[in-house]
Write a protein that holds these residues in place. Structure first.
Motif, PDB file in Angstrom:
ATOM      1  N   HIS A  88       0.831  -1.205   0.000  1.00 21.55           N
ATOM      2  CA  HIS A  88       0.000   0.000   0.000  1.00 21.55           C
ATOM      3  C   HIS A  88       0.867   1.257   0.000  1.00 21.55           C
ATOM      4  O   HIS A  88       0.558   2.236  -0.681  1.00 21.55           O
ATOM      5  CB  HIS A  88      -0.945   0.013   1.205  1.00 21.55           C
ATOM      6  CG  HIS A  88      -1.930  -1.115   1.223  1.00 21.55           C
ATOM      7  ND1 HIS A  88      -2.933  -1.242   0.294  1.00 21.55           N
ATOM      8  CD2 HIS A  88      -2.050  -2.175   2.060  1.00 21.55           C
ATOM      9  CE1 HIS A  88      -3.638  -2.322   0.554  1.00 21.55           C
ATOM     10  NE2 HIS A  88      -3.119  -2.910   1.618  1.00 21.55           N
TER      11      HIS A  88
ATOM     12  N   GLU B  26       2.314   1.760  -3.416  1.00 24.38           N
ATOM     13  CA  GLU B  26       1.260   2.240  -4.328  1.00 24.38           C
ATOM     14  C   GLU B  26       1.008   3.732  -4.112  1.00 24.38           C
ATOM     15  O   GLU B  26       0.875   4.490  -5.081  1.00 24.38           O
ATOM     16  CB  GLU B  26      -0.022   1.441  -4.077  1.00 24.38           C
ATOM     17  CG  GLU B  26      -1.144   1.758  -5.025  1.00 24.38           C
ATOM     18  CD  GLU B  26      -2.370   0.910  -4.732  1.00 24.38           C
ATOM     19  OE1 GLU B  26      -3.488   1.409  -4.980  1.00 24.38           O
ATOM     20  OE2 GLU B  26      -2.226  -0.235  -4.273  1.00 24.38           O
TER      21      GLU B  26
ATOM     22  N   LYS C 238       3.872   5.697  -5.566  1.00 26.36           N
ATOM     23  CA  LYS C 238       3.766   5.713  -7.029  1.00 26.36           C
ATOM     24  C   LYS C 238       2.711   6.734  -7.476  1.00 26.36           C
ATOM     25  O   LYS C 238       2.926   7.502  -8.414  1.00 26.36           O
ATOM     26  CB  LYS C 238       3.399   4.310  -7.517  1.00 26.36           C
ATOM     27  CG  LYS C 238       3.309   4.157  -9.002  1.00 26.36           C
ATOM     28  CD  LYS C 238       2.970   2.712  -9.351  1.00 26.36           C
ATOM     29  CE  LYS C 238       2.387   2.630 -10.733  1.00 26.36           C
ATOM     30  NZ  LYS C 238       1.839   1.304 -11.025  1.00 26.36           N
ATOM     31  N   GLU C 239       1.585   6.759  -6.782  1.00 23.09           N
ATOM     32  CA  GLU C 239       0.531   7.729  -7.115  1.00 23.09           C
ATOM     33  C   GLU C 239       0.999   9.161  -6.879  1.00 23.09           C
ATOM     34  O   GLU C 239       0.699  10.054  -7.669  1.00 23.09           O
ATOM     35  CB  GLU C 239      -0.724   7.445  -6.287  1.00 23.09           C
ATOM     36  CG  GLU C 239      -1.429   6.170  -6.680  1.00 23.09           C
ATOM     37  CD  GLU C 239      -2.521   5.777  -5.704  1.00 23.09           C
ATOM     38  OE1 GLU C 239      -2.776   6.528  -4.732  1.00 23.09           O
ATOM     39  OE2 GLU C 239      -3.125   4.700  -5.899  1.00 23.09           O
TER      40      GLU C 239
END
Length: 127
Positions: A105, A108, A111-112
């Protein structure tokens, strides 16, 4: 920020080399055993600093069961720490149970955020 935020890790290189893996695996196991968090029933990801924005966002993405289990482990470890005694040996976290439940998580979210920063700084030029 250290670790995944920097994107630098020797782990894939060490895992790809059988010789280095033979050398570093016992050292890594010794270090994890010596850090004592397993004696208090915690998982490695329970130790991540919650004040980091990426970790806070990752925590909000946990399932209700994962969030409950995490809170339970932290409260149980806090109680054991107040009593100045680790948990009984049968309640220690076993190495095979110590899975990285929060790291996917966090990665992620990072990355976002990188993608968001890329789009926010995008400049449009006219041809």
């Amino acid at each position: 920020m250290a670790g995944p935020a920097l994107g630098i890790s020797l782990a894939p290189f060490i895992r790809s080399s059988p010789t280095l893996s033979k050398i570093f695996t016992p050292v890594a196991n010794w270090y994890a055993g010596g850090s004592l968090y397993r004696q208090y029933g915690l998982l490695y990801d329970d130790l991540l600093i919650e004040e980091r924005p990426d970790v806070q966002k990752a925590l909000s993405r946990l399932t209700p069961r994962e969030a409950y289990d995490r809170a339970y482990r932290i409260k149980r470890a806090s109680q054991a720490d107040v009593l100045h005694a680790p948990l009984p040996k049968e309640q220690w976290t076993k190495p095979e149970e110590d899975v990285r439940y929060l790291l996917p998580h966090v990665l992620e979210v990072e990355k976002e955020e990188a993608e968001r920063a890329k789009w926010d700084t995008l400049t449009v030029t006219r041809k």
